[in-house]
Design a protein around this motif. Structure first.
Motif, PDB file in Angstrom:
ATOM      1  N   MET A  41     -20.189 -96.508  50.695  1.00 50.42           N
ATOM      2  CA  MET A  41     -19.900 -97.659  49.857  1.00 50.42           C
ATOM      3  C   MET A  41     -20.930 -98.746  50.120  1.00 50.42           C
ATOM      4  O   MET A  41     -21.266 -99.011  51.270  1.00 50.42           O
ATOM      5  CB  MET A  41     -18.515 -98.212  50.167  1.00 50.42           C
ATOM      6  N   PRO A  42     -21.412 -99.432  49.102  1.00 50.47           N
ATOM      7  CA  PRO A  42     -22.367-100.522  49.294  1.00 50.47           C
ATOM      8  C   PRO A  42     -21.750-101.658  50.097  1.00 50.47           C
ATOM      9  O   PRO A  42     -20.562-101.913  50.021  1.00 50.47           O
ATOM     10  CB  PRO A  42     -22.678-100.989  47.867  1.00 50.47           C
ATOM     11  N   THR A  43     -22.589-102.348  50.892  1.00 51.45           N
ATOM     12  CA  THR A  43     -22.080-103.436  51.714  1.00 51.45           C
ATOM     13  C   THR A  43     -22.695-104.787  51.364  1.00 51.45           C
ATOM     14  O   THR A  43     -22.431-105.765  52.025  1.00 51.45           O
ATOM     15  CB  THR A  43     -22.342-103.163  53.204  1.00 51.45           C
ATOM     16  N   ALA A  44     -23.528-104.851  50.346  1.00 47.06           N
ATOM     17  CA  ALA A  44     -24.177-106.109  49.974  1.00 47.06           C
ATOM     18  C   ALA A  44     -23.157-107.088  49.397  1.00 47.06           C
ATOM     19  O   ALA A  44     -22.204-106.680  48.731  1.00 47.06           O
ATOM     20  CB  ALA A  44     -25.272-105.844  48.946  1.00 47.06           C
ATOM     21  N   PRO A  45     -23.342-108.393  49.679  1.00 44.53           N
ATOM     22  CA  PRO A  45     -22.423-109.390  49.113  1.00 44.53           C
ATOM     23  C   PRO A  45     -22.474-109.398  47.587  1.00 44.53           C
ATOM     24  O   PRO A  45     -23.513-109.156  46.997  1.00 44.53           O
ATOM     25  CB  PRO A  45     -22.942-110.713  49.658  1.00 44.53           C
ATOM     26  N   VAL A  46     -21.349-109.672  46.977  1.00 44.31           N
ATOM     27  CA  VAL A  46     -21.267-109.753  45.517  1.00 44.31           C
ATOM     28  C   VAL A  46     -21.131-111.227  45.137  1.00 44.31           C
ATOM     29  O   VAL A  46     -20.160-111.862  45.507  1.00 44.31           O
ATOM     30  CB  VAL A  46     -20.055-108.981  44.978  1.00 44.31           C
ATOM     31  N   PRO A  47     -22.120-111.787  44.440  1.00 42.11           N
ATOM     32  CA  PRO A  47     -21.996-113.192  44.004  1.00 42.11           C
ATOM     33  C   PRO A  47     -20.772-113.367  43.102  1.00 42.11           C
ATOM     34  O   PRO A  47     -20.423-112.479  42.327  1.00 42.11           O
ATOM     35  CB  PRO A  47     -23.280-113.437  43.219  1.00 42.11           C
ATOM     36  N   ALA A  48     -20.121-114.508  43.230  1.00 41.41           N
ATOM     37  CA  ALA A  48     -18.888-114.772  42.471  1.00 41.41           C
ATOM     38  C   ALA A  48     -19.085-114.585  40.966  1.00 41.41           C
ATOM     39  O   ALA A  48     -18.195-114.087  40.289  1.00 41.41           O
ATOM     40  CB  ALA A  48     -18.387-116.176  42.775  1.00 41.41           C
ATOM     41  N   HIS A  49     -20.247-114.950  40.435  1.00 49.23           N
ATOM     42  CA  HIS A  49     -20.463-114.827  38.994  1.00 49.23           C
ATOM     43  C   HIS A  49     -20.582-113.374  38.540  1.00 49.23           C
ATOM     44  O   HIS A  49     -20.571-113.098  37.352  1.00 49.23           O
ATOM     45  CB  HIS A  49     -21.701-115.630  38.566  1.00 49.23           C
ATOM     46  N   ARG A  50     -20.642-112.431  39.483  1.00 47.85           N
ATOM     47  CA  ARG A  50     -20.745-111.012  39.118  1.00 47.85           C
ATOM     48  C   ARG A  50     -19.448-110.249  39.341  1.00 47.85           C
ATOM     49  O   ARG A  50     -19.393-109.043  39.123  1.00 47.85           O
ATOM     50  CB  ARG A  50     -21.867-110.355  39.928  1.00 47.85           C
ATOM     51  N   LEU A  51     -18.402-110.906  39.773  1.00 48.93           N
ATOM     52  CA  LEU A  51     -17.144-110.204  40.031  1.00 48.93           C
ATOM     53  C   LEU A  51     -16.573-109.540  38.784  1.00 48.93           C
ATOM     54  O   LEU A  51     -15.835-108.571  38.889  1.00 48.93           O
ATOM     55  CB  LEU A  51     -16.104-111.141  40.642  1.00 48.93           C
ATOM     56  N   SER A  52     -16.917-110.038  37.609  1.00 45.32           N
ATOM     57  CA  SER A  52     -16.408-109.428  36.375  1.00 45.32           C
ATOM     58  C   SER A  52     -16.947-108.008  36.189  1.00 45.32           C
ATOM     59  O   SER A  52     -16.422-107.256  35.382  1.00 45.32           O
ATOM     60  CB  SER A  52     -16.767-110.284  35.168  1.00 45.32           C
ATOM     61  N   GLU A  53     -17.964-107.635  36.967  1.00 41.95           N
ATOM     62  CA  GLU A  53     -18.524-106.293  36.886  1.00 41.95           C
ATOM     63  C   GLU A  53     -17.700-105.284  37.682  1.00 41.95           C
ATOM     64  O   GLU A  53     -18.022-104.101  37.706  1.00 41.95           O
ATOM     65  CB  GLU A  53     -19.964-106.295  37.406  1.00 41.95           C
ATOM     66  N   TYR A  54     -16.631-105.749  38.319  1.00 42.36           N
ATOM     67  CA  TYR A  54     -15.810-104.885  39.169  1.00 42.36           C
ATOM     68  C   TYR A  54     -14.344-104.984  38.788  1.00 42.36           C
ATOM     69  O   TYR A  54     -13.859-106.034  38.398  1.00 42.36           O
ATOM     70  CB  TYR A  54     -15.959-105.280  40.647  1.00 42.36           C
ATOM     71  N   LYS A  55     -13.637-103.871  38.913  1.00 42.15           N
ATOM     72  CA  LYS A  55     -12.189-103.855  38.717  1.00 42.15           C
ATOM     73  C   LYS A  55     -11.557-103.690  40.096  1.00 42.15           C
ATOM     74  O   LYS A  55     -11.719-102.650  40.746  1.00 42.15           O
ATOM     75  CB  LYS A  55     -11.773-102.699  37.813  1.00 42.15           C
ATOM     76  N   LEU A  56     -10.860-104.745  40.555  1.00 41.85           N
ATOM     77  CA  LEU A  56     -10.229-104.699  41.859  1.00 41.85           C
ATOM     78  C   LEU A  56      -9.050-103.745  41.821  1.00 41.85           C
ATOM     79  O   LEU A  56      -8.297-103.713  40.854  1.00 41.85           O
ATOM     80  CB  LEU A  56      -9.772-106.096  42.275  1.00 41.85           C
ATOM     81  N   LYS A  57      -8.886-102.944  42.884  1.00 46.53           N
ATOM     82  CA  LYS A  57      -7.854-101.913  42.895  1.00 46.53           C
ATOM     83  C   LYS A  57      -6.795-102.149  43.968  1.00 46.53           C
ATOM     84  O   LYS A  57      -5.635-102.328  43.665  1.00 46.53           O
ATOM     85  CB  LYS A  57      -8.491-100.544  43.080  1.00 46.53           C
ATOM     86  N   GLN A  58      -7.199-102.117  45.220  1.00 51.59           N
ATOM     87  CA  GLN A  58      -6.212-102.132  46.295  1.00 51.59           C
ATOM     88  C   GLN A  58      -6.751-102.886  47.507  1.00 51.59           C
ATOM     89  O   GLN A  58      -7.926-102.763  47.847  1.00 51.59           O
ATOM     90  CB  GLN A  58      -5.902-100.688  46.700  1.00 51.59           C
ATOM     91  N   ARG A  59      -5.870-103.621  48.167  1.00 47.96           N
ATOM     92  CA  ARG A  59      -6.264-104.314  49.395  1.00 47.96           C
ATOM     93  C   ARG A  59      -6.361-103.295  50.518  1.00 47.96           C
ATOM     94  O   ARG A  59      -5.442-102.517  50.753  1.00 47.96           O
ATOM     95  CB  ARG A  59      -5.240-105.393  49.744  1.00 47.96           C
ATOM     96  N   LEU A  60      -7.492-103.313  51.225  1.00 52.70           N
ATOM     97  CA  LEU A  60      -7.685-102.406  52.358  1.00 52.70           C
ATOM     98  C   LEU A  60      -7.227-103.049  53.656  1.00 52.70           C
ATOM     99  O   LEU A  60      -6.699-102.383  54.529  1.00 52.70           O
ATOM    100  CB  LEU A  60      -9.162-102.022  52.500  1.00 52.70           C
ATOM    101  N   GLY A  61      -7.491-104.333  53.791  1.00 51.38           N
ATOM    102  CA  GLY A  61      -7.130-104.992  55.031  1.00 51.38           C
ATOM    103  C   GLY A  61      -7.380-106.475  54.991  1.00 51.38           C
ATOM    104  O   GLY A  61      -8.106-106.985  54.143  1.00 51.38           O
ATOM    105  N   VAL A  62      -6.754-107.149  55.952  1.00 53.08           N
ATOM    106  CA  VAL A  62      -6.903-108.587  56.106  1.00 53.08           C
ATOM    107  C   VAL A  62      -7.263-108.838  57.557  1.00 53.08           C
ATOM    108  O   VAL A  62      -6.650-108.264  58.458  1.00 53.08           O
ATOM    109  CB  VAL A  62      -5.587-109.326  55.761  1.00 53.08           C
ATOM    110  N   GLY A  63      -8.262-109.674  57.785  1.00 53.78           N
ATOM    111  CA  GLY A  63      -8.671-109.991  59.150  1.00 53.78           C
ATOM    112  C   GLY A  63      -8.940-111.474  59.308  1.00 53.78           C
ATOM    113  O   GLY A  63      -8.678-112.270  58.406  1.00 53.78           O
ATOM    114  N   THR A  64      -9.474-111.806  60.438  1.00 56.98           N
ATOM    115  CA  THR A  64      -9.777-113.193  60.754  1.00 56.98           C
ATOM    116  C   THR A  64     -10.732-113.807  59.748  1.00 56.98           C
ATOM    117  O   THR A  64     -10.596-114.963  59.375  1.00 56.98           O
ATOM    118  CB  THR A  64     -10.403-113.290  62.164  1.00 56.98           C
ATOM    119  N   PHE A  65     -11.697-113.017  59.300  1.00 57.25           N
ATOM    120  CA  PHE A  65     -12.760-113.559  58.471  1.00 57.25           C
ATOM    121  C   PHE A  65     -12.583-113.330  56.976  1.00 57.25           C
ATOM    122  O   PHE A  65     -13.349-113.843  56.182  1.00 57.25           O
ATOM    123  CB  PHE A  65     -14.108-112.999  58.918  1.00 57.25           C
ATOM    124  N   GLY A  66     -11.603-112.548  56.565  1.00 56.17           N
ATOM    125  CA  GLY A  66     -11.441-112.356  55.133  1.00 56.17           C
ATOM    126  C   GLY A  66     -10.542-111.196  54.774  1.00 56.17           C
ATOM    127  O   GLY A  66      -9.858-110.625  55.608  1.00 56.17           O
TER     128      GLY A  66
END
Length: 67
Positions: free
Chosen positions: A1-26
């Motif tokens: 899976m790619p690990t590069a940050p996704v700029p907020a203005h590009r989030l529309s290019e993705y369909k969010l599916k499922q939460r994997l986890g929650v941690g201290t940083f996000g």
């Protein structure tokens, strides 16, 4: 899976599916690209990179002091 940050203005290019986890940083969620359906993981950071580095340094110092 790619690990590069996704700029907020590009989030529309993705369909969010499922939460994997929650941690201290996000929160990390699985997603798929709307163009190809490629599976990716996206992290929504709670802190900036500088704040994360400071938090980690503080934790390391605290752990070092316990040794």
């Amino acid at each position: 899976m790619p690990t590069a940050p996704v700029p907020a203005h590009r989030l529309s290019e993705y369909k969010l599916k499922q939460r994997l986890g929650v941690g201290t940083f996000g929160i990390v969620v699985t997603a798929g690209t709307t163009a190809t359906g490629e599976a990716v993981a996206i992290k929504f950071a709670k802190l900036s990179a500088e704040e994360q580095a400071a938090e980690l340094a503080g934790r390391e110092q605290s752990l070092s002091e316990r040794l």
